[in-house]
Design a protein around this motif. Structure first.
Motif, PDB file in Angstrom:
ATOM      1  N   UNK A 186     -22.215   9.263  22.098  1.00 33.61           N
ATOM      2  CA  UNK A 186     -22.986   9.600  23.785  1.00 33.61           C
ATOM      3  C   UNK A 186     -24.031   8.394  23.971  1.00 33.61           C
ATOM      4  N   UNK A 187     -23.588   7.529  24.868  1.00 32.18           N
ATOM      5  CA  UNK A 187     -24.608   6.724  25.173  1.00 32.18           C
ATOM      6  C   UNK A 187     -24.038   5.578  26.348  1.00 32.18           C
ATOM      7  N   UNK A 188     -25.233   4.872  26.965  1.00 34.37           N
ATOM      8  CA  UNK A 188     -24.739   3.837  27.930  1.00 34.37           C
ATOM      9  C   UNK A 188     -25.044   2.529  26.943  1.00 34.37           C
ATOM     10  N   UNK A 189     -23.691   1.883  26.828  1.00 29.96           N
ATOM     11  CA  UNK A 189     -23.660   0.690  25.921  1.00 29.96           C
ATOM     12  C   UNK A 189     -23.661  -0.495  26.921  1.00 29.96           C
ATOM     13  N   UNK A 190     -24.241  -1.624  26.403  1.00 26.46           N
ATOM     14  CA  UNK A 190     -24.374  -2.875  27.101  1.00 26.46           C
ATOM     15  C   UNK A 190     -22.912  -3.384  27.304  1.00 26.46           C
ATOM     16  N   UNK A 191     -22.459  -3.767  28.325  1.00 23.75           N
ATOM     17  CA  UNK A 191     -21.084  -4.107  28.494  1.00 23.75           C
ATOM     18  C   UNK A 191     -20.639  -5.212  27.666  1.00 23.75           C
ATOM     19  N   UNK A 192     -21.344  -6.187  27.100  1.00 28.53           N
ATOM     20  CA  UNK A 192     -21.326  -7.080  26.159  1.00 28.53           C
ATOM     21  C   UNK A 192     -20.770  -6.882  25.035  1.00 28.53           C
ATOM     22  N   UNK A 193     -21.028  -5.553  24.449  1.00 27.13           N
ATOM     23  CA  UNK A 193     -20.521  -5.003  23.263  1.00 27.13           C
ATOM     24  C   UNK A 193     -19.125  -4.407  23.420  1.00 27.13           C
ATOM     25  N   UNK A 194     -18.658  -4.510  24.624  1.00 24.02           N
ATOM     26  CA  UNK A 194     -17.212  -3.969  24.657  1.00 24.02           C
ATOM     27  C   UNK A 194     -16.079  -4.695  23.807  1.00 24.02           C
ATOM     28  N   UNK A 195     -16.214  -6.092  23.593  1.00 17.71           N
ATOM     29  CA  UNK A 195     -15.504  -6.856  23.154  1.00 17.71           C
ATOM     30  C   UNK A 195     -15.540  -6.377  21.348  1.00 17.71           C
ATOM     31  N   UNK A 196     -16.597  -6.097  20.831  1.00 10.30           N
ATOM     32  CA  UNK A 196     -16.589  -5.804  19.507  1.00 10.30           C
ATOM     33  C   UNK A 196     -15.766  -4.570  19.046  1.00 10.30           C
ATOM     34  N   UNK A 197     -16.012  -3.523  20.183  1.00  6.33           N
ATOM     35  CA  UNK A 197     -15.336  -2.243  19.932  1.00  6.33           C
ATOM     36  C   UNK A 197     -13.696  -2.691  20.110  1.00  6.33           C
ATOM     37  N   UNK A 198     -13.444  -3.365  21.194  1.00  4.44           N
ATOM     38  CA  UNK A 198     -12.014  -3.462  21.083  1.00  4.44           C
ATOM     39  C   UNK A 198     -11.221  -4.459  20.102  1.00  4.44           C
ATOM     40  N   UNK A 199     -11.954  -5.379  19.633  1.00  5.92           N
ATOM     41  CA  UNK A 199     -11.493  -6.330  18.616  1.00  5.92           C
ATOM     42  C   UNK A 199     -11.286  -5.520  17.239  1.00  5.92           C
ATOM     43  N   UNK A 200     -12.238  -4.720  16.981  1.00  3.20           N
ATOM     44  CA  UNK A 200     -11.961  -3.952  15.825  1.00  3.20           C
ATOM     45  C   UNK A 200     -10.771  -2.887  15.830  1.00  3.20           C
ATOM     46  N   UNK A 201     -10.597  -2.303  17.117  1.00  9.81           N
ATOM     47  CA  UNK A 201      -9.383  -1.415  17.549  1.00  9.81           C
ATOM     48  C   UNK A 201      -8.248  -2.340  17.208  1.00  9.81           C
ATOM     49  N   UNK A 202      -8.230  -3.412  17.517  1.00  9.01           N
ATOM     50  CA  UNK A 202      -6.968  -4.326  17.274  1.00  9.01           C
ATOM     51  C   UNK A 202      -6.875  -4.637  15.892  1.00  9.01           C
ATOM     52  N   UNK A 218     -15.828   1.046  12.198  1.00  9.91           N
ATOM     53  CA  UNK A 218     -14.889   0.946  11.204  1.00  9.91           C
ATOM     54  C   UNK A 218     -14.709   2.085  10.575  1.00  9.91           C
ATOM     55  N   UNK A 219     -15.450   3.182  10.672  1.00  6.07           N
ATOM     56  CA  UNK A 219     -15.153   4.357  10.089  1.00  6.07           C
ATOM     57  C   UNK A 219     -14.742   5.381  11.253  1.00  6.07           C
ATOM     58  N   UNK A 220     -14.177   4.962  12.303  1.00  5.74           N
ATOM     59  CA  UNK A 220     -13.474   5.812  13.356  1.00  5.74           C
ATOM     60  C   UNK A 220     -11.941   5.621  13.157  1.00  5.74           C
ATOM     61  N   UNK A 221     -11.089   6.826  13.098  1.00  7.22           N
ATOM     62  CA  UNK A 221      -9.753   6.545  13.100  1.00  7.22           C
ATOM     63  C   UNK A 221      -9.047   6.250  14.271  1.00  7.22           C
ATOM     64  N   UNK A 222      -8.094   5.588  14.212  1.00  2.87           N
ATOM     65  CA  UNK A 222      -7.289   5.193  15.362  1.00  2.87           C
ATOM     66  C   UNK A 222      -7.194   6.223  16.481  1.00  2.87           C
ATOM     67  N   UNK A 223      -7.532   6.184  17.506  1.00  3.43           N
ATOM     68  CA  UNK A 223      -7.815   7.136  18.583  1.00  3.43           C
ATOM     69  C   UNK A 223      -6.082   7.397  18.997  1.00  3.43           C
ATOM     70  N   UNK A 256      -3.339  -2.887  11.146  1.00  2.00           N
ATOM     71  CA  UNK A 256      -3.413  -2.508   9.622  1.00  2.00           C
ATOM     72  C   UNK A 256      -4.033  -3.936   9.077  1.00  2.00           C
ATOM     73  N   UNK A 257      -4.884  -4.631   9.541  1.00  2.00           N
ATOM     74  CA  UNK A 257      -5.418  -5.816   8.964  1.00  2.00           C
ATOM     75  C   UNK A 257      -6.786  -5.610   8.893  1.00  2.00           C
ATOM     76  N   UNK A 258      -7.352  -6.467   7.823  1.00  2.00           N
ATOM     77  CA  UNK A 258      -8.794  -6.245   7.681  1.00  2.00           C
ATOM     78  C   UNK A 258      -9.605  -7.079   8.691  1.00  2.00           C
ATOM     79  N   UNK A 259     -10.536  -6.354   9.110  1.00  2.00           N
ATOM     80  CA  UNK A 259     -11.412  -6.601  10.375  1.00  2.00           C
ATOM     81  C   UNK A 259     -12.019  -7.972  10.011  1.00  2.00           C
ATOM     82  N   UNK A 260     -11.795  -9.302  10.845  1.00  6.25           N
ATOM     83  CA  UNK A 260     -12.182 -10.436  10.621  1.00  6.25           C
ATOM     84  C   UNK A 260     -12.942 -11.061  11.689  1.00  6.25           C
TER      85      UNK A 260
END
Length: 212
Positions: free
Chosen positions: A144-160, A187-192, A165-169
């Motif tokens: 629950x937060x208003x996240x800065x849009x520049x952080x979206x990429x980190x969220x998406x990359x980790x889900x990718x 990294x501690x969230x399951x695949x939605x 099923x690869x190590x987050x690089x």
């Protein structure tokens, strides 16, 4: 550059994984008054190797994660990092508001392993009504937060990487403290996408079969 309106579809190129993702922008104030988190972005489930020539078949009832509430996105559109490629109608599914979680006691910079308790908001606009739950019941919910849009990429990359099923690089050489906080969360969230449809965006029941 197309004008940003509620229902706009935005194309984002993620160079770290050489993929395109698509977001649907919704100004929630159009159907809910007095929103503290008005600017909502719904991220389509799939990653694309090439930009789409048409957005007609993008179904935003199939999401990568629960909707994010972002700020600072207009600058990314202005610079061309985010590209408005069309508009879709706002559907009834778009209007369904998800549950969200937060660390308790509240903290924006606590690392995942240091969270004492988890609190779920069934209405993100009312932080005064929350429920303390074990993590397994809210692990799939966004924060629950208003996240800065520049952080979206980190969220998406980790889900990718999770989906593959690869190590987050990731290159962490220029990270600040908050980047590490976000990383520890995601990294501690399951695949939605693997959560049953009836529980997507909702607090899991106490007797959920996948609980430890």
């Amino acid at each position: 550059m197309r004008k940003l309106v509620s229902g706009s579809i935005i194309e984002v190129y993620v160079k770290e994984i050489n993929r395109y993702v698509y977001l649907k922008y919704i100004d929630v104030r159009e159907f809910i008054e007095k929103m503290s988190y008005p600017f909502q972005f719904r991220i389509h489930r799939f990653f694309y190797k090439q930009p789409l020539t048409s957005i007609e078949n993008l179904n935003f009832s199939d999401l990568l994660i629960s909707p994010l509430h972002l700020t600072g996105f207009k600058e990314l559109i202005k610079t061309g990092e985010w590209k408005v490629v069309g508009v879709q109608d706002i559907t009834n599914y778009d209007k369904l508001q998800h549950h969200y979680k937060m660390a308790w006691p509240p903290s924006l910079i606590v690392l995942f392993d240091n969270v004492e308790q988890w609190r779920v908001l069934k209405n993100i606009n009312n932080v005064n009504e929350g429920q303390i739950v074990p993590y397994y019941r809210c692990a799939h919910l966004e924060y629950a937060e208003n996240l800065g849009a520049s952080h979206l990429l980190l969220r998406v990359i980790i889900e990718y990487y999770k989906a593959k099923s690869q190590e987050v690089n990731l290159d962490k050489s220029k990270w600040g403290k908050f980047d590490y906080v976000l990383y520890s969360r995601y990294v501690n969230m399951p695949l939605y996408t693997e959560v049953p449809d009836e529980f997507k965006g909702k607090l899991l029941p106490e007797d959920y079969s996948n609980s430890p």
